[in-house]
Design a protein around this motif. Structure first.
Motif, PDB file in Angstrom:
ATOM      1  N   ASN A 286      -5.857   0.258  -9.417  1.00 51.74           N
ATOM      2  CA  ASN A 286      -4.744   1.142  -9.767  1.00 51.74           C
ATOM      3  C   ASN A 286      -4.893   1.605 -11.208  1.00 51.74           C
ATOM      4  OD1 ASN A 286      -4.189  -1.633 -10.538  1.00 51.74           O
ATOM      5  ND2 ASN A 286      -2.179  -0.919 -11.200  1.00 51.74           N
ATOM      6  N   ARG A 287      -4.703   2.896 -11.427  1.00 50.47           N
ATOM      7  CA  ARG A 287      -4.837   3.453 -12.774  1.00 50.47           C
ATOM      8  C   ARG A 287      -3.490   3.734 -13.424  1.00 50.47           C
ATOM      9  NH1 ARG A 287      -9.979   4.767 -13.962  1.00 50.47           N
ATOM     10  NH2 ARG A 287     -11.484   4.832 -12.241  1.00 50.47           N
ATOM     11  N   PHE A 288      -2.431   3.853 -12.615  1.00 56.50           N
ATOM     12  CA  PHE A 288      -1.100   4.150 -13.131  1.00 56.50           C
ATOM     13  C   PHE A 288      -0.127   3.088 -12.660  1.00 56.50           C
ATOM     14  CE2 PHE A 288      -3.366   8.137 -12.320  1.00 56.50           C
ATOM     15  CZ  PHE A 288      -3.431   8.636 -13.607  1.00 56.50           C
ATOM     16  N   HIS A 289       0.877   2.823 -13.480  1.00 60.48           N
ATOM     17  CA  HIS A 289       1.815   1.756 -13.178  1.00 60.48           C
ATOM     18  C   HIS A 289       2.542   1.972 -11.861  1.00 60.48           C
ATOM     19  CE1 HIS A 289       5.392  -0.777 -13.410  1.00 60.48           C
ATOM     20  NE2 HIS A 289       4.698  -1.526 -14.243  1.00 60.48           N
ATOM     21  N   ILE A 290       2.884   3.203 -11.535  1.00 62.64           N
ATOM     22  CA  ILE A 290       3.647   3.497 -10.329  1.00 62.64           C
ATOM     23  C   ILE A 290       2.872   3.099  -9.067  1.00 62.64           C
ATOM     24  CG2 ILE A 290       2.774   5.837 -10.038  1.00 62.64           C
ATOM     25  CD1 ILE A 290       6.451   4.743  -9.613  1.00 62.64           C
ATOM     26  N   GLN A 291       1.561   2.904  -9.184  1.00 63.75           N
ATOM     27  CA  GLN A 291       0.743   2.498  -8.040  1.00 63.75           C
ATOM     28  C   GLN A 291       0.898   1.017  -7.730  1.00 63.75           C
ATOM     29  OE1 GLN A 291      -2.865   4.199  -9.963  1.00 63.75           O
ATOM     30  NE2 GLN A 291      -3.217   5.165  -7.970  1.00 63.75           N
ATOM     31  N   THR A 292       1.563   0.282  -8.564  1.00 61.28           N
ATOM     32  CA  THR A 292       1.797  -1.173  -8.503  1.00 61.28           C
ATOM     33  C   THR A 292       0.544  -1.956  -8.845  1.00 61.28           C
ATOM     34  OG1 THR A 292       1.315  -1.604  -6.156  1.00 61.28           O
ATOM     35  CG2 THR A 292       3.551  -0.883  -6.711  1.00 61.28           C
ATOM     36  N   GLY A 293       0.762  -3.119  -9.454  1.00 60.12           N
ATOM     37  CA  GLY A 293      -0.344  -3.982  -9.864  1.00 60.12           C
ATOM     38  C   GLY A 293       0.198  -5.203 -10.575  1.00 60.12           C
ATOM     39  N   GLY A 294      -0.667  -5.919 -11.290  1.00 57.59           N
ATOM     40  CA  GLY A 294      -0.233  -7.100 -12.021  1.00 57.59           C
ATOM     41  C   GLY A 294       0.280  -8.199 -11.115  1.00 57.59           C
ATOM     42  N   TYR A 295      -0.266  -8.295  -9.931  1.00 62.26           N
ATOM     43  CA  TYR A 295       0.278  -9.189  -8.900  1.00 62.26           C
ATOM     44  C   TYR A 295       0.268 -10.657  -9.342  1.00 62.26           C
ATOM     45  CZ  TYR A 295      -0.852  -4.893  -6.455  1.00 62.26           C
ATOM     46  OH  TYR A 295      -0.950  -3.577  -6.097  1.00 62.26           O
ATOM     47  N   THR A 296       1.250 -11.410  -8.855  1.00 69.16           N
ATOM     48  CA  THR A 296       1.351 -12.829  -9.180  1.00 69.16           C
ATOM     49  C   THR A 296       0.936 -13.731  -8.033  1.00 69.16           C
ATOM     50  OG1 THR A 296       3.712 -12.608  -8.631  1.00 69.16           O
ATOM     51  CG2 THR A 296       3.130 -12.673 -10.961  1.00 69.16           C
ATOM     52  N   SER A 297       0.689 -13.183  -6.846  1.00 63.59           N
ATOM     53  CA  SER A 297       0.296 -14.016  -5.707  1.00 63.59           C
ATOM     54  C   SER A 297      -0.665 -13.257  -4.819  1.00 63.59           C
ATOM     55  CB  SER A 297       1.531 -14.447  -4.901  1.00 63.59           C
ATOM     56  OG  SER A 297       2.261 -13.318  -4.445  1.00 63.59           O
ATOM     57  N   VAL A 298      -1.495 -14.018  -4.083  1.00 60.27           N
ATOM     58  CA  VAL A 298      -2.494 -13.420  -3.215  1.00 60.27           C
ATOM     59  C   VAL A 298      -2.751 -14.347  -2.036  1.00 60.27           C
ATOM     60  CG1 VAL A 298      -4.399 -14.442  -4.544  1.00 60.27           C
ATOM     61  CG2 VAL A 298      -4.822 -12.429  -3.118  1.00 60.27           C
ATOM     62  N   ALA A 299      -3.024 -13.756  -0.885  1.00 59.28           N
ATOM     63  CA  ALA A 299      -3.407 -14.519   0.304  1.00 59.28           C
ATOM     64  C   ALA A 299      -4.340 -13.654   1.130  1.00 59.28           C
ATOM     65  CB  ALA A 299      -2.184 -14.928   1.127  1.00 59.28           C
ATOM     66  N   ASN A 343       4.523 -16.701  -5.294  1.00 55.01           N
ATOM     67  CA  ASN A 343       3.425 -17.520  -4.777  1.00 55.01           C
ATOM     68  C   ASN A 343       3.297 -17.304  -3.275  1.00 55.01           C
ATOM     69  OD1 ASN A 343       1.326 -19.359  -4.797  1.00 55.01           O
ATOM     70  ND2 ASN A 343       2.631 -21.157  -4.894  1.00 55.01           N
ATOM     71  N   MET A 344       2.050 -17.344  -2.783  1.00 52.65           N
ATOM     72  CA  MET A 344       1.783 -17.303  -1.348  1.00 52.65           C
ATOM     73  C   MET A 344       0.762 -18.388  -1.007  1.00 52.65           C
ATOM     74  SD  MET A 344       1.796 -13.319  -0.047  1.00 52.65           S
ATOM     75  CE  MET A 344       0.728 -12.589  -1.308  1.00 52.65           C
ATOM     76  N   VAL A 345       1.023 -19.113   0.078  1.00 50.62           N
ATOM     77  CA  VAL A 345       0.159 -20.214   0.507  1.00 50.62           C
ATOM     78  C   VAL A 345      -0.155 -20.046   1.983  1.00 50.62           C
ATOM     79  CG1 VAL A 345      -0.032 -22.715   0.788  1.00 50.62           C
ATOM     80  CG2 VAL A 345       1.109 -21.781  -1.234  1.00 50.62           C
ATOM     81  N   LYS A 346      -1.407 -20.294   2.355  1.00 50.19           N
ATOM     82  CA  LYS A 346      -1.811 -20.213   3.761  1.00 50.19           C
ATOM     83  C   LYS A 346      -1.728 -21.588   4.425  1.00 50.19           C
ATOM     84  CE  LYS A 346      -5.897 -18.482   3.313  1.00 50.19           C
ATOM     85  NZ  LYS A 346      -7.214 -17.913   3.685  1.00 50.19           N
ATOM     86  N   ARG A 347      -1.370 -21.565   5.708  1.00 45.17           N
ATOM     87  CA  ARG A 347      -1.399 -22.794   6.511  1.00 45.17           C
ATOM     88  C   ARG A 347      -2.053 -22.485   7.851  1.00 45.17           C
ATOM     89  NH1 ARG A 347       0.862 -26.065  10.442  1.00 45.17           N
ATOM     90  NH2 ARG A 347       2.067 -24.341  11.302  1.00 45.17           N
ATOM     91  N   ARG A 348      -2.968 -23.333   8.266  1.00 44.27           N
ATOM     92  CA  ARG A 348      -3.651 -23.154   9.544  1.00 44.27           C
ATOM     93  C   ARG A 348      -2.850 -23.849  10.639  1.00 44.27           C
ATOM     94  NH1 ARG A 348      -8.762 -25.466   8.545  1.00 44.27           N
ATOM     95  NH2 ARG A 348      -7.802 -27.461   9.024  1.00 44.27           N
TER      96      ARG A 348
END
Length: 425
Positions: A286-299, A343-348
């Motif tokens: 993302n090049r512009f703020h309106i595109q969203t970014g700076g994420y705090t969680s990933v899965a 936060n995001m956590v995976k569970r099998r």
């Protein structure tokens, strides 16, 4: 004095701001006008109902467990909690150990700190058995990471310690740029298929009239024996710290997000690049703020990667991609919209991979939720009132595991329970 700008954003949208001129001056001085503009645009679109329903997160019709002021958060919440999870094909059990931070290795061993003394590392090899003492560290344990070789990395403020003998002995292997820095548990350290380890530095250090720039990446090719530091994020404009460092098995590349002003998502061009420590090896998604970014969680699932946004006081989104190049977003609906997906956590599970996500900072209601279909639809699990109650996802694992751990706390009554969630036996 350090200004908590995110808190002031919340004041704007809740009509509690008493000094608008001073606030706007601070916004300008801190370079956050683009973020404020994005907040306003999202707020207008939401308020005027200009966002299609399909562009919001979708919840099923099942009623969540609602915690109200005075709800018991002892070791066992009672029949309501058991029945609630049983109806969803899940089993929830109060743990014997009062975990604060927990990591699960590929061999099933659990390493973590307990609330009684969060400077001490404990290990549990068998579910239901008391954890055993391993080592004491200079300060509280902020994060734990276990590699594919079962090497254990423990992060305290200012430094990272590692062990190659199942936690029997530790040595300090990395010193951060500041004595208060650390990497974020479950999000700030990753391992590549060739064993390369990457850490992102996180912290909030106010110096004079601005935050100190500590958005450094650290690389190790010898299992943490030595580290090389890269400042490419800082040279690219990052003004604060690193939120996420994650290797994507689905796309065979690294993702990095920086926090505060620029809030960018970076993807490595190729893992065959001469050096992942150089600017040319990375591309901003993302090049512009309106595109969203700076994420705090990933899965990551077998089909897509999902990110959760970091817009405390504004509108928040779940962002996903199936190819690593194009990203789509869906807004979190009210009353949880103003909380970052922290936060995001995976569970099998027996039916596939679940994604559990926590939105702990909403007013008036916060939310723990999970998805069993790669994030297409979500189930509300627990609604609670921050700051009177706290719900936290505690566990992390480099690979999908059969269970996850969470805590439920009644702040006013000083009662806290830690629970293990797994499939029904």
């Amino acid at each position: 004095m350090q200004r908590k700008l995110s808190s002031r954003y919340s004041d704007i949208f809740n009509n509690r701001l008493t000094k608008p001129i001073a606030f706007l001056r601070d916004i300008y001085r801190q370079g956050k006008l683009s973020e404020l503009l994005s907040f306003i645009i999202w707020e207008v679109l939401h308020t005027l109902r200009l966002i299609p329903k399909r562009r919001y997160l979708q919840f099923d019709e099942r009623t969540p467990l609602i915690l109200t002021n005075g709800s018991s958060c002892e070791r066992d919440l009672g029949e309501d909690l058991q029945r609630f999870f049983a109806e969803r094909g899940l089993n929830i059990v109060a743990t014997q150990d009062d975990w604060v931070v927990l990591a699960i290795g590929s061999d099933g061993a659990r390493y973590g700190s307990l609330r009684a003394d969060d400077r001490v590392l404990y290990k549990s090899n068998e579910i239901g058995k008391p954890a055993s003492f391993l080592a004491r560290f200079p300060s509280e344990i902020k994060a734990i990471f276990i590699t594919s070789r079962n090497s254990v990395f423990v992060c305290c403020r200012g430094a990272v310690h590692s062990s190659e003998d199942d936690g029997l002995t530790f040595r300090e292997t990395l010193e951060f740029d500041t004595p208060v820095s650390f990497f974020r548990h479950n999000n700030g350290m990753t391992e590549m298929p060739d064993g390369t380890l990457i850490i992102g530095e996180y912290g909030n250090v106010w110096e004079g009239k601005a935050f100190r720039k500590i958005a450094y990446l650290y690389f190790s090719t010898d299992n943490g024996g030595s580290w090389a530091r890269s400042d490419f994020l800082i040279r690219s404009g990052a003004n604060k710290h690193v939120h996420i460092v994650a290797y994507s098995h689905l796309f065979s590349r690294l993702f990095v997000t920086d926090g505060d002003n620029t809030k960018k998502l970076w993807a490595s061009n190729s893992l065959m690049s001469p050096s992942l420590q150089t600017i040319g090896s990375w591309k901003p998604v993302n090049r512009f703020h309106i595109q969203t970014g700076g994420y705090t969680s990933v899965a990551e699932t077998t089909q897509k990667v999902l990110f959760g946004t970091d817009y405390l006081g504004g509108s928040n989104f779940l962002v996903e991609s199936t190819d690593g190049r194009r990203f789509s977003k869906r807004m979190v609906p009210d009353p949880f919209r103003r909380s970052p997906i922290l936060n995001m956590v995976k569970r099998r599970s027996e039916k596939g991979v679940e994604i559990w996500a926590n939105l702990p900072h909403s007013t008036p209601r916060s939310l723990l939720m999970y998805s069993a279909d790669d994030g297409a639809n979500w189930s509300k699990v627990i609604e609670y009132s921050n700051p009177d109650q706290k719900v936290s996802l505690l566990s992390s694992a480099s690979n999908s595991v059969d269970d996850l751990y969470l805590s439920i706390e009644d702040v006013k009554r000083a009662r806290r329970g830690v629970y293990r969630i797994a499939d029904q036996p």
